[in-house]
Design an enzyme around this catalytic site. Structure first.
Site, short mmCIF file in Angstrom:
data_model
loop_
_atom_site.label_atom_id
_atom_site.label_comp_id
_atom_site.label_asym_id
_atom_site.label_seq_id
_atom_site.Cartn_x
_atom_site.Cartn_y
_atom_site.Cartn_z
N CYS A 112 0.77 -1.29 -0.03
CA CYS A 112 -0.11 0.07 0.09
C CYS A 112 0.74 1.11 -0.02
O CYS A 112 1.58 1.80 -1.19
CB CYS A 112 -0.98 -0.06 1.19
SG CYS A 112 -2.34 1.18 1.09
N HIS A 206 -3.79 -4.94 1.07
CA HIS A 206 -3.27 -5.32 2.42
C HIS A 206 -3.39 -6.83 2.38
O HIS A 206 -4.22 -7.41 3.31
CB HIS A 206 -4.27 -4.60 3.40
CG HIS A 206 -3.74 -3.17 3.68
ND1 HIS A 206 -2.85 -2.71 4.33
CD2 HIS A 206 -4.00 -1.88 2.83
CE1 HIS A 206 -2.70 -1.23 4.30
NE2 HIS A 206 -3.31 -1.11 3.45
N GLU A 208 -1.69 -8.46 4.52
CA GLU A 208 -1.44 -9.02 6.02
C GLU A 208 -2.69 -9.12 6.62
O GLU A 208 -2.90 -9.79 7.70
CB GLU A 208 -0.74 -7.70 6.66
CG GLU A 208 -1.39 -6.56 7.19
CD GLU A 208 -1.80 -5.36 5.91
OE1 GLU A 208 -2.07 -4.44 6.32
OE2 GLU A 208 -0.98 -5.87 4.72
#
Length: 239
Positions: A112, A206, A208
């Site tokens: 990002c 994202h 994660e």
């Protein structure tokens, strides 16, 4: 051999404390958890005002994380009203991180804001405000699919050319920086690019938040740790 040590960048922002508002290191644990799940050892690096020399000595890879916006001054523009969370200290610190990581040949996964930083450091620009790319559903649920270039490292990592991703950004790459190759898009929006010469993969979403529910997104962290392990082995072989 110990697992590879992955440097994880962190947001710098003002937080409440017993001493009043203080600049603080803030990082959601999803990044570190994803690295651990892939077999790496994460270490969060605070964006200090003074950047230490040899900052990445002993590290085997770099994870550039999300957060507030870059200062538009970095790409020659004045900020519009949508720009938020700018930290000149973080901008300066992470600029030094990238420069040292590339000088040392460390593998990089940029997420990002990390993608946007790499693009700007290579002479690219950003769209300051992009409507319709901030999802309302939970972050562990995908928002849309992206088209992945069949000849890319990303396609090799996920084993395909379509990937489901989430979406939490209001900025995006505009003019592409030097030496970067776009490897995934959603319509006209750049969702990923890479630079094989600098062992770099950058993504706009994202992963994660998706690593525990999506094999494709987990694979990005598996790949970072694998690349870091290979770097570590090469370094030890040359000692």
């Amino acid at each position: 051999m110990p697992a590879p040590l992955i440097a994880v960048s962190a947001e710098r922002s003002e937080q409440r404390s017993a001493f009043g508002p203080r600049d603080s290191t803030l990082q959601v644990l999803n990044y570190a958890d994803a690295v651990v799940s892939a077999g790496g050892r994460p270490a969060i690096l605070p964006a200090t005002e003074t950047v230490p020399s040899d900052l990445l000595e002993g590290f085997d890879g770099l994870l550039l994380t999300g957060g507030g916006d870059l200062s538009p001054e970095m790409y020659g523009q004045e900020p519009d009203d949508s720009v938020y969370g700018v930290s000149v200290f973080r901008d300066r610190f992470e600029t030094a991180l990238v420069a040292e990581a590339q000088q040392r040949g460390l593998p990089i996964l940029a997420i990002c804001r990390g993608l946007q930083l790499i693009n700007v450091l290579r002479g690219g620009t950003l769209i300051q405000n992009l409507e319709g790319h901030w999802q309302t559903r939970p972050s562990h649920e995908p928002d849309h699919e992206i088209a992945v270039d069949a000849g890319s490292r990303l396609a090799e990592v996920i084993g395909g050319t379509v990937m489901a991703v989430n979406s939490y950004h209001h900025q995006a790459a505009a003019t592409l920086g030097q030496g970067l190759r776009v490897t995934a898009r959603s319509g006209e929006v750049v969702e990923a690019f890479e630079d094989p010469e600098n062992d770099l993969i950058a993504v706009q979403w994202h992963p994660e938040h998706l690593f525990s529910t999506s094999a494709d997104n987990h694979a990005l962290f598996d790949d970072l740790v694998a690349r870091a392990s290979a770097h570590k082995e090469r370094k030890l072989a040359n000692v």
